[in-house]
Write a protein that holds these residues in place. Structure first.
Motif, mmCIF file in Angstrom:
data_model
loop_
_atom_site.group_PDB
_atom_site.id
_atom_site.type_symbol
_atom_site.label_atom_id
_atom_site.label_comp_id
_atom_site.label_asym_id
_atom_site.label_seq_id
_atom_site.Cartn_x
_atom_site.Cartn_y
_atom_site.Cartn_z
ATOM 1 N N ASN A 1 0.816 -1.220 0.000
ATOM 2 C CA ASN A 1 0.000 0.000 0.000
ATOM 3 C C ASN A 1 0.852 1.274 0.000
ATOM 4 O OD1 ASN A 1 -2.403 -1.408 0.018
ATOM 5 N ND2 ASN A 1 -2.588 -1.392 2.248
ATOM 6 N N LEU B 1 1.686 2.971 -2.604
ATOM 7 C CA LEU B 1 1.262 3.882 -3.673
ATOM 8 C C LEU B 1 -0.252 3.851 -3.784
ATOM 9 C CD1 LEU B 1 3.839 2.344 -5.992
ATOM 10 C CD2 LEU B 1 3.652 4.821 -5.978
ATOM 11 N N ILE B 2 -0.864 5.000 -4.004
ATOM 12 C CA ILE B 2 -2.286 5.035 -4.307
ATOM 13 C C ILE B 2 -2.526 6.095 -5.378
ATOM 14 C CG2 ILE B 2 -3.014 4.305 -1.997
ATOM 15 C CD1 ILE B 2 -3.964 7.276 -1.720
ATOM 16 N N VAL C 1 2.933 8.650 -3.260
ATOM 17 C CA VAL C 1 3.858 7.687 -2.648
ATOM 18 C C VAL C 1 3.872 7.846 -1.129
ATOM 19 C CG1 VAL C 1 6.255 6.906 -2.549
ATOM 20 C CG2 VAL C 1 5.335 7.798 -4.696
ATOM 21 N N PHE C 2 3.854 6.707 -0.445
ATOM 22 C CA PHE C 2 4.088 6.691 0.999
ATOM 23 C C PHE C 2 5.406 5.954 1.234
ATOM 24 C CE2 PHE C 2 -0.328 7.583 0.598
ATOM 25 C CZ PHE C 2 -0.583 8.487 1.623
ATOM 26 N N GLU D 1 7.374 5.531 3.646
ATOM 27 C CA GLU D 1 7.612 4.711 4.838
ATOM 28 C C GLU D 1 7.073 3.296 4.703
ATOM 29 O OE1 GLU D 1 5.664 7.380 4.349
ATOM 30 O OE2 GLU D 1 4.497 7.841 6.136
ATOM 31 N N LEU D 2 6.151 3.077 3.742
ATOM 32 C CA LEU D 2 5.613 1.732 3.540
ATOM 33 C C LEU D 2 6.337 0.985 2.423
ATOM 34 C CD1 LEU D 2 1.776 2.419 3.817
ATOM 35 C CD2 LEU D 2 3.335 1.616 5.579
ATOM 36 N N GLN E 1 -0.477 -3.356 7.305
ATOM 37 C CA GLN E 1 -0.033 -1.969 7.164
ATOM 38 C C GLN E 1 -0.887 -1.265 6.127
ATOM 39 O OE1 GLN E 1 4.123 -2.561 6.102
ATOM 40 N NE2 GLN E 1 4.673 -1.375 7.889
ATOM 41 N N GLY E 2 -0.946 0.032 6.212
ATOM 42 C CA GLY E 2 -1.572 0.814 5.158
ATOM 43 C C GLY E 2 -3.093 0.773 5.156
ATOM 44 N N ILE F 1 -4.594 4.231 4.506
ATOM 45 C CA ILE F 1 -4.403 4.668 3.124
ATOM 46 C C ILE F 1 -5.434 3.999 2.215
ATOM 47 C CG2 ILE F 1 -2.819 4.588 1.163
ATOM 48 C CD1 ILE F 1 -0.528 4.635 3.238
ATOM 49 N N GLN F 2 -5.619 2.696 2.394
ATOM 50 C CA GLN F 2 -6.565 1.973 1.556
ATOM 51 C C GLN F 2 -8.004 2.422 1.822
ATOM 52 O OE1 GLN F 2 -6.661 -0.033 -1.096
ATOM 53 N NE2 GLN F 2 -4.498 0.517 -1.223
ATOM 54 N N GLN G 1 -8.447 5.612 0.136
ATOM 55 C CA GLN G 1 -8.602 5.387 -1.304
ATOM 56 C C GLN G 1 -10.044 4.959 -1.627
ATOM 57 O OE1 GLN G 1 -5.757 4.290 -4.358
ATOM 58 N NE2 GLN G 1 -7.482 5.639 -4.761
ATOM 59 N N LYS H 1 -1.412 9.513 7.445
ATOM 60 C CA LYS H 1 -1.360 9.058 6.053
ATOM 61 C C LYS H 1 -2.737 9.170 5.406
ATOM 62 C CE LYS H 1 2.329 5.749 6.988
ATOM 63 N NZ LYS H 1 1.911 5.073 8.230
ATOM 64 N N ARG I 1 -3.510 12.694 4.652
ATOM 65 C CA ARG I 1 -2.813 13.197 3.463
ATOM 66 C C ARG I 1 -3.582 12.818 2.192
ATOM 67 N NH1 ARG I 1 2.912 10.893 2.032
ATOM 68 N NH2 ARG I 1 2.768 11.547 -0.138
ATOM 69 N N VAL I 2 -4.070 11.572 2.150
ATOM 70 C CA VAL I 2 -4.812 11.116 0.971
ATOM 71 C C VAL I 2 -6.102 11.911 0.817
ATOM 72 C CG1 VAL I 2 -6.008 9.161 -0.078
ATOM 73 C CG2 VAL I 2 -3.871 8.789 1.166
#
Lengths: 286, 120
Positions: free
Chosen positions: A84, A86-87, A95-96, A98-99, B49-50, B53-54, B57, B75, B78-79
């Motif tokens: 995860n 990139l989104i 870009v993240f 740290e991941l 993780q993430g 972010i997901q 999204q 995070k 930010r998105v």
């Protein structure tokens, strides 16, 4: 003359605070071997070695950098990335760092070549010398979270390290990526534990881990006469050799808090460690 | 306006899920038509993780203009910011009451994330 690779002894544990650094420093002192502090998230061997720092090299890793004009927001990179990192937001990749695990896959699959790579400094490797020994220390930069590449760089640091037949690695605690990165490829793992329920639980996890990695190993029990006998019983049941036992002594803890080494606090340990090292790696003692 | 609310159940009377990335689901409410849809978030509930972010999204893809949640990490923030979505921090009322508070202007959008990474 061709220099052969040293025999690498990794000092690890499941539980933190069991005495990895204490034993690593003592073993390195006894053997006259270089010590690699691979616990890059919180290196502390230097507190006992008190070296003069000679050299310091930054360590970087590659992360994607998006050229926004070229990015069409197709999502090929986000589909590929397993972490995860990139989104797509507003038809552009984000870009993240740290991941990111620095695999470079996103750059390869990008159909418009919109992804470049850039170096991020994740920490440094330093060489320190003292009358006691040679120390190579990995130290992660503040705000960084990806330890394995820095651990590999620490292990591979050779510049101005005197050639040796034996090298000691002070490994990170736990049984996740940092610990595995540190012990993988070593010739022998010494698992340091303590006779407590936490010590036993985490020792069992560490044993499972090194068995899976097919590495030969043995156990050292710190504060061996405190707590209970369950760690000893477990090792006996599993046929695991307990090669070092350090007694629980107040003056050893006091010496530790002053930054003194185990050998200074407990000189009689020298012969025991020497005997074990001699058995493990004949010819490894300087 | 379309609003996403992190929620523990599928109705507007349900309390807001205080977690964003690991919320059980999002209620997608169209305040013009009063249409209510449920966007499951189960795949992120157990992500290593993430998750934030997901989840961000997913709500971006749902086409919302605002998000209501208890806590939002840096995070995810930010998105959502990059997508131009307003973030409202709220956890002391039901999903329906929080939407009313936005429409009446008593709830203000957040300027920054209000939780650390890996907040649980």
């Amino acid at each position: 003359m061709v220099q052969t690779d040293p025999f690498v002894l990794a000092v690890a544990s499941g539980k933190g605070g069991t005495g990895k650094t204490t034993l690593s420093v003592a073993l390195a002192q006894v053997a006259g071997a270089p010590l690699y502090d691979c616990d890059v998230e919180e290196p502390n061997a230097h507190l006992f070695v008190r070296p003069q720092w000679q050299d310091k090299q930054d360590v970087t890793r590659r992360v994607p950098l998006i050229e926004t004009e070229l990015c069409t927001g197709c999502g090929a990179c986000t589909e590929l990335c397993q972490f995860n990192a990139l989104i797509i937001v507003g038809h552009k990749a984000m870009v993240f760092e740290e991941l990111c695990h620095s695999c470079g896959g996103c750059r390869r699959v990008c159909p418009t070549q919109a992804i470049h790579e850039t170096d991020v400094t994740i920490g440094s490797v330093s060489l320190g010398l003292s009358a006691k020994l040679t120390l190579v220390q990995g130290c992660m930069a503040i705000g960084q979270v990806m330890a394995p590449p820095l651990i590999r760089a620490t292990r591979n640091y050779h510049h101005n390290v005197p050639p040796a037949k034996l090298a000691i690695l002070d490994c990170p605690p736990g049984t996740s990526c940092p610990m595995i990165t540190a012990v993988r490829g070593s010739d022998f793992v010494l698992l340091v534990t303590e006779p407590t329920p936490f010590g036993l639980n985490d020792l069992q996890l560490a044993v499972e881990t090194v068995r899976q990695l097919q590495l030969p190993f043995a156990v050292a029990i710190n504060r061996a006469d405190s707590g209970d006998r369950r760690v000893h019983d477990y090792c006996q049941r599993e046929g695991i050799e307990v090669v070092i036992e350090i007694p629980e002594l107040r003056h050893v803890a006091e010496a530790y808090s002053r930054g003194e080494t185990l050998l200074e606090a407990l000189p009689q340990q020298r012969q025991l460690l020497q005997n074990w090292l001699h058995q493990l790696c004949p010819g490894g003692l300087a | 306006m379309k609003i996403a609310v992190s929620a523990t159940e599928s109705t507007l009377s349900t309390p807001i899920d205080s977690r964003f990335g690991r919320a059980k689901q999002f209620l997608i409410v169209d305040t013009d038509s009063n249409a209510l849809a449920v966007l499951p978030n189960t795949q992120n509930l157990n992500a290593a993780q993430g998750a934030g972010i997901q989840a961000a999204q997913n709500v971006v893809n749902a086409g919302v203009q605002a998000v209501i949640t208890g806590n939002c990490g840096p995070k995810a923030f930010r998105v959502l910011k990059a997508a131009g979505i307003a973030i409202y921090h709220c956890s002391d009322r039901s999903a329906g009451d929080a939407i009313k508070a936005i429409l009446s202007g008593t709830l203000q959008p957040a300027e920054s994330a209000n939780a650390e990474s890996h907040w649980s």
